[in-house]
Design a protein around this motif. Structure first.
Motif, PDB file in Angstrom:
ATOM      1  N   ALA A 115       0.845  -1.202   0.000  1.00 45.36           N
ATOM      2  CA  ALA A 115       0.000   0.000   0.000  1.00 45.36           C
ATOM      3  C   ALA A 115       0.878   1.248   0.000  1.00 45.36           C
ATOM      4  O   ALA A 115       1.564   1.540   0.985  1.00 45.36           O
ATOM      5  N   GLU A 116       0.868   1.961  -1.111  1.00 46.25           N
ATOM      6  CA  GLU A 116       1.657   3.189  -1.228  1.00 46.25           C
ATOM      7  C   GLU A 116       1.057   4.274  -0.329  1.00 46.25           C
ATOM      8  O   GLU A 116      -0.156   4.387  -0.238  1.00 46.25           O
ATOM      9  N   HIS A 117       1.900   5.041   0.312  1.00 49.42           N
ATOM     10  CA  HIS A 117       1.487   6.249   1.044  1.00 49.42           C
ATOM     11  C   HIS A 117       0.594   5.996   2.258  1.00 49.42           C
ATOM     12  O   HIS A 117       0.058   6.949   2.803  1.00 49.42           O
ATOM     13  N   LEU A 118       0.381   4.753   2.654  1.00 53.95           N
ATOM     14  CA  LEU A 118      -0.456   4.552   3.850  1.00 53.95           C
ATOM     15  C   LEU A 118       0.308   5.035   5.087  1.00 53.95           C
ATOM     16  O   LEU A 118       1.409   4.560   5.377  1.00 53.95           O
ATOM     17  N   LEU A 119      -0.292   5.998   5.803  1.00 52.20           N
ATOM     18  CA  LEU A 119       0.347   6.501   7.021  1.00 52.20           C
ATOM     19  C   LEU A 119       0.018   5.580   8.184  1.00 52.20           C
ATOM     20  O   LEU A 119      -1.138   5.211   8.384  1.00 52.20           O
ATOM     21  N   VAL A 120       1.045   5.223   8.959  1.00 54.46           N
ATOM     22  CA  VAL A 120       0.855   4.384  10.150  1.00 54.46           C
ATOM     23  C   VAL A 120       1.417   5.145  11.341  1.00 54.46           C
ATOM     24  O   VAL A 120       2.621   5.384  11.420  1.00 54.46           O
ATOM     25  N   LEU A 121       0.534   5.544  12.255  1.00 48.89           N
ATOM     26  CA  LEU A 121       0.990   6.273  13.448  1.00 48.89           C
ATOM     27  C   LEU A 121       1.437   5.268  14.501  1.00 48.89           C
ATOM     28  O   LEU A 121       0.643   4.456  14.983  1.00 48.89           O
ATOM     29  N   ASP A 122       2.721   5.343  14.850  1.00 54.15           N
ATOM     30  CA  ASP A 122       3.344   4.339  15.707  1.00 54.15           C
ATOM     31  C   ASP A 122       3.174   4.707  17.188  1.00 54.15           C
ATOM     32  O   ASP A 122       3.758   5.680  17.663  1.00 54.15           O
ATOM     33  N   GLY A 123       2.402   3.918  17.902  1.00 51.37           N
ATOM     34  CA  GLY A 123       2.218   4.152  19.336  1.00 51.37           C
ATOM     35  C   GLY A 123       2.793   3.018  20.166  1.00 51.37           C
ATOM     36  O   GLY A 123       2.388   2.819  21.309  1.00 51.37           O
ATOM     37  N   GLY A 124       3.714   2.252  19.589  1.00 44.46           N
ATOM     38  CA  GLY A 124       4.325   1.148  20.337  1.00 44.46           C
ATOM     39  C   GLY A 124       3.413  -0.066  20.404  1.00 44.46           C
ATOM     40  O   GLY A 124       2.386  -0.122  19.720  1.00 44.46           O
ATOM     41  N   LEU A 125       3.820  -1.027  21.211  1.00 44.67           N
ATOM     42  CA  LEU A 125       3.037  -2.260  21.358  1.00 44.67           C
ATOM     43  C   LEU A 125       1.705  -1.944  22.043  1.00 44.67           C
ATOM     44  O   LEU A 125       1.679  -1.280  23.078  1.00 44.67           O
ATOM     45  N   ALA A 126       0.599  -2.413  21.424  1.00 44.46           N
ATOM     46  CA  ALA A 126      -0.737  -2.159  22.004  1.00 44.46           C
ATOM     47  C   ALA A 126      -0.818  -2.813  23.387  1.00 44.46           C
ATOM     48  O   ALA A 126      -0.444  -3.970  23.554  1.00 44.46           O
ATOM     49  N   ASP A 127      -1.291  -2.037  24.337  1.00 46.17           N
ATOM     50  CA  ASP A 127      -1.244  -2.441  25.740  1.00 46.17           C
ATOM     51  C   ASP A 127      -2.105  -3.658  26.072  1.00 46.17           C
ATOM     52  O   ASP A 127      -1.694  -4.539  26.811  1.00 46.17           O
ATOM     53  N   PHE A 128      -3.316  -3.702  25.514  1.00 46.43           N
ATOM     54  CA  PHE A 128      -4.226  -4.811  25.831  1.00 46.43           C
ATOM     55  C   PHE A 128      -4.046  -5.969  24.845  1.00 46.43           C
ATOM     56  O   PHE A 128      -4.175  -7.124  25.221  1.00 46.43           O
ATOM     57  N   GLY A 129      -3.809  -5.656  23.586  1.00 45.99           N
ATOM     58  CA  GLY A 129      -3.375  -6.669  22.630  1.00 45.99           C
ATOM     59  C   GLY A 129      -4.448  -7.490  21.944  1.00 45.99           C
ATOM     60  O   GLY A 129      -4.153  -8.178  20.980  1.00 45.99           O
ATOM     61  N   ILE A 130      -5.669  -7.470  22.431  1.00 41.61           N
ATOM     62  CA  ILE A 130      -6.763  -8.127  21.702  1.00 41.61           C
ATOM     63  C   ILE A 130      -7.917  -7.131  21.544  1.00 41.61           C
ATOM     64  O   ILE A 130      -7.979  -6.123  22.246  1.00 41.61           O
ATOM     65  N   GLU A 131      -8.819  -7.437  20.622  1.00 42.17           N
ATOM     66  CA  GLU A 131      -9.883  -6.507  20.274  1.00 42.17           C
ATOM     67  C   GLU A 131     -10.819  -6.251  21.456  1.00 42.17           C
ATOM     68  O   GLU A 131     -10.932  -7.065  22.369  1.00 42.17           O
ATOM     69  N   ALA A 137     -28.656  -6.667  27.857  1.00 41.66           N
ATOM     70  CA  ALA A 137     -27.356  -6.382  27.241  1.00 41.66           C
ATOM     71  C   ALA A 137     -26.684  -7.711  26.920  1.00 41.66           C
ATOM     72  O   ALA A 137     -26.696  -8.624  27.734  1.00 41.66           O
ATOM     73  N   THR A 138     -26.132  -7.810  25.711  1.00 44.98           N
ATOM     74  CA  THR A 138     -25.556  -9.083  25.267  1.00 44.98           C
ATOM     75  C   THR A 138     -24.119  -8.899  24.811  1.00 44.98           C
ATOM     76  O   THR A 138     -23.848  -8.048  23.963  1.00 44.98           O
ATOM     77  N   VAL A 139     -23.228  -9.671  25.392  1.00 50.58           N
ATOM     78  CA  VAL A 139     -21.827  -9.602  24.966  1.00 50.58           C
ATOM     79  C   VAL A 139     -21.682 -10.382  23.665  1.00 50.58           C
ATOM     80  O   VAL A 139     -21.932 -11.581  23.621  1.00 50.58           O
ATOM     81  N   LEU A 140     -21.319  -9.678  22.588  1.00 51.63           N
ATOM     82  CA  LEU A 140     -21.166 -10.325  21.282  1.00 51.63           C
ATOM     83  C   LEU A 140     -19.744 -10.802  21.047  1.00 51.63           C
ATOM     84  O   LEU A 140     -19.515 -11.687  20.240  1.00 51.63           O
ATOM     85  N   ARG A 141     -18.804 -10.149  21.718  1.00 52.31           N
ATOM     86  CA  ARG A 141     -17.405 -10.554  21.574  1.00 52.31           C
ATOM     87  C   ARG A 141     -16.724 -10.332  22.919  1.00 52.31           C
ATOM     88  O   ARG A 141     -16.729  -9.209  23.421  1.00 52.31           O
ATOM     89  N   PRO A 142     -16.131 -11.385  23.518  1.00 51.96           N
ATOM     90  CA  PRO A 142     -15.447 -11.183  24.801  1.00 51.96           C
ATOM     91  C   PRO A 142     -14.148 -10.407  24.593  1.00 51.96           C
ATOM     92  O   PRO A 142     -13.563 -10.445  23.509  1.00 51.96           O
ATOM     93  N   GLY A 143     -13.738  -9.702  25.636  1.00 48.92           N
ATOM     94  CA  GLY A 143     -12.498  -8.918  25.550  1.00 48.92           C
ATOM     95  C   GLY A 143     -11.918  -8.730  26.939  1.00 48.92           C
ATOM     96  O   GLY A 143     -12.254  -9.481  27.868  1.00 48.92           O
ATOM     97  N   THR A 144     -11.083  -7.702  27.082  1.00 47.90           N
ATOM     98  CA  THR A 144     -10.423  -7.523  28.375  1.00 47.90           C
ATOM     99  C   THR A 144     -11.330  -6.840  29.400  1.00 47.90           C
ATOM    100  O   THR A 144     -11.045  -6.889  30.587  1.00 47.90           O
ATOM    101  N   VAL A 145     -12.407  -6.195  28.949  1.00 46.36           N
ATOM    102  CA  VAL A 145     -13.466  -5.823  29.900  1.00 46.36           C
ATOM    103  C   VAL A 145     -14.340  -7.069  30.023  1.00 46.36           C
ATOM    104  O   VAL A 145     -14.945  -7.510  29.052  1.00 46.36           O
ATOM    105  N   THR A 146     -14.358  -7.662  31.212  1.00 49.25           N
ATOM    106  CA  THR A 146     -14.988  -8.979  31.363  1.00 49.25           C
ATOM    107  C   THR A 146     -16.480  -8.859  31.660  1.00 49.25           C
ATOM    108  O   THR A 146     -16.968  -7.801  32.085  1.00 49.25           O
ATOM    109  N   ILE A 147     -17.183  -9.977  31.450  1.00 48.49           N
ATOM    110  CA  ILE A 147     -18.629  -9.970  31.707  1.00 48.49           C
ATOM    111  C   ILE A 147     -18.913  -9.696  33.183  1.00 48.49           C
ATOM    112  O   ILE A 147     -19.893  -9.013  33.513  1.00 48.49           O
TER     113      ILE A 147
END
Ligand code: AMP
Ligand code: MG
Length: 326
Positions: free
Chosen positions: A161-177, A188-198
């Protein structure tokens, strides 16, 4: 090649200008890197789908600076939203709510709802401030591949990908979506689990409000094969690991808890024992496993199944459902 920009005033200004011009930029968040465009620019949002090779029916998350900005995208915002936003925003929680007519359908994959999240990473927040509006962004990987947790991961996935800008903020702290919670119904329904837990969600909402976890698959676009490395991967319990690796078979990179459980010629990638550390490292480890000279990936199954481990089990199960090279 994409252009990796350091996180400074100049980088943020350039990226915000690119967004205003209808471009797409990649940027760090605390979950994974995002590939963002102006939520209100349908053409720009379409470019995200093209770049990623993402199916048009897979909706994007609109990133907002705060709850006020989120409210400009949705038609309903109740007490539950107030509670969740005050407890978890900015942070790795995404809320699904009915959307306003003014939101282009491209930004929500044709749905009547929208996903909104206020990220906590200072870089993402600076970009949102400087740009001055919501930024729709899925994870900055080629569709179906492992999500990126560093700027280098993004550059690798979009090497052409030409010219795609990537802003570098280091390693993502939580690491999953982010955790995705659907608030369009009374429950309320959890559709995808993550680091905020049920459990955290339950505590925040209080007993008056029902909340359920759900099997993956309900959220549009969360196909069972997702977050997949290129090599075939399998999940093996600690008890079965010795037998699996002793058997004659292809050489494996093993995401394990102890290097002593991995005999040569297999290669060990030692994972942290704590769930926060494991989640932060997971996608980076899967990408490393794809780069060493092995034919397959074996993931030692984490024994625990509570809290953040639920999200980790979800992601490694998806990685293991991969069909290998594609
Ligand atoms: P990504 O940021 O790549 O993890 O993709 C965003 C994910 O958020 C999608 O794959 C969906 O699972 C979820 N999502 C986004 N918008 C909606 C929505 N309107 N309804 C339900 N889930 C959504
Ligand atoms: Mg994604």
């Amino acid at each position: 090649m994409p252009i990796i920009l350091p996180y400074d005033d100049d980088g943020i200004r350039r990226a915000a200008e690119e967004l205003r011009a209808g471009g797409v930029v990649a940027f760090a968040t605390e979950t994974v890197y995002g590939l963002g465009a102006d939520t209100f620019n349908a053409e720009a949002v379409r470019r995200i789908y093209e770049l990623k090779g993402r199916p048009m029916e897979n909706p994007l998350i609109a990133h907002v600076i705060d709850a006020v900005s989120a409210k400009s995208l949705v038609t309903e915002w109740d007490h539950r939203c107030d509670k969740l936003a005050s407890r978890f925003w900015p942070g790795p929680l995404t809320m699904i709510l009915p959307r306003r007519e003014t939101v282009p359908i491209e930004s929500v994959a044709g749905l009547g709802t929208i996903a909104v999240r206020s990220p906590m990473h200072p870089l993402a927040r600076s970009l949102l401030y400087c740009f001055g509006g919501p930024i729709s962004a899925p994870s900055a990987n080629r569709s179906g591949h492992v999500s990126p947790t560093t700027a280098q991961h993004v550059a690798e996935d979009f090497a052409d990908a030409e010219h795609l800008l990537v802003l570098d903020g280091g390693l993502a702290d939580f690491g999953i979506e982010s955790t995705v919670v659907d608030l369009t119904g009374a429950t309320a329904t959890v559709l995808r689990p993550g680091t905020v837990t049920i459990d955290q969600l339950r505590r925040a909402l209080g007993r008056a409000h029902a909340i359920v976890g759900s099997e993956q698959g309900i959220s549009p676009g969360t196909a069972p094969v997702h977050y997949a490395p290129r090599r075939p991967a399998s999940v093996v319990t600690t008890a079965d690991l010795a037998e699996e690796l002793a058997a004659p078979g292809p050489v494996a990179a093993v995401l394990c808890f102890s290097p002593s459980s991995v005999p040569s010629p297999h290669q060990s990638i030692v994972m942290p024992q704590d769930p926060e550390g494991y989640a932060r490292r997971l996608y980076q480890a899967l990408r490393e496993a794809d780069q060493v000279a092995v034919e397959r990936i074996v993931i030692e199954e984490p024994p625990e199944r509570e809290g953040i481990w639920i999200a980790i089990h979800d992601r490694i199960a998806r990685a293991a459902r991969s069909t290998g090279e594609r």
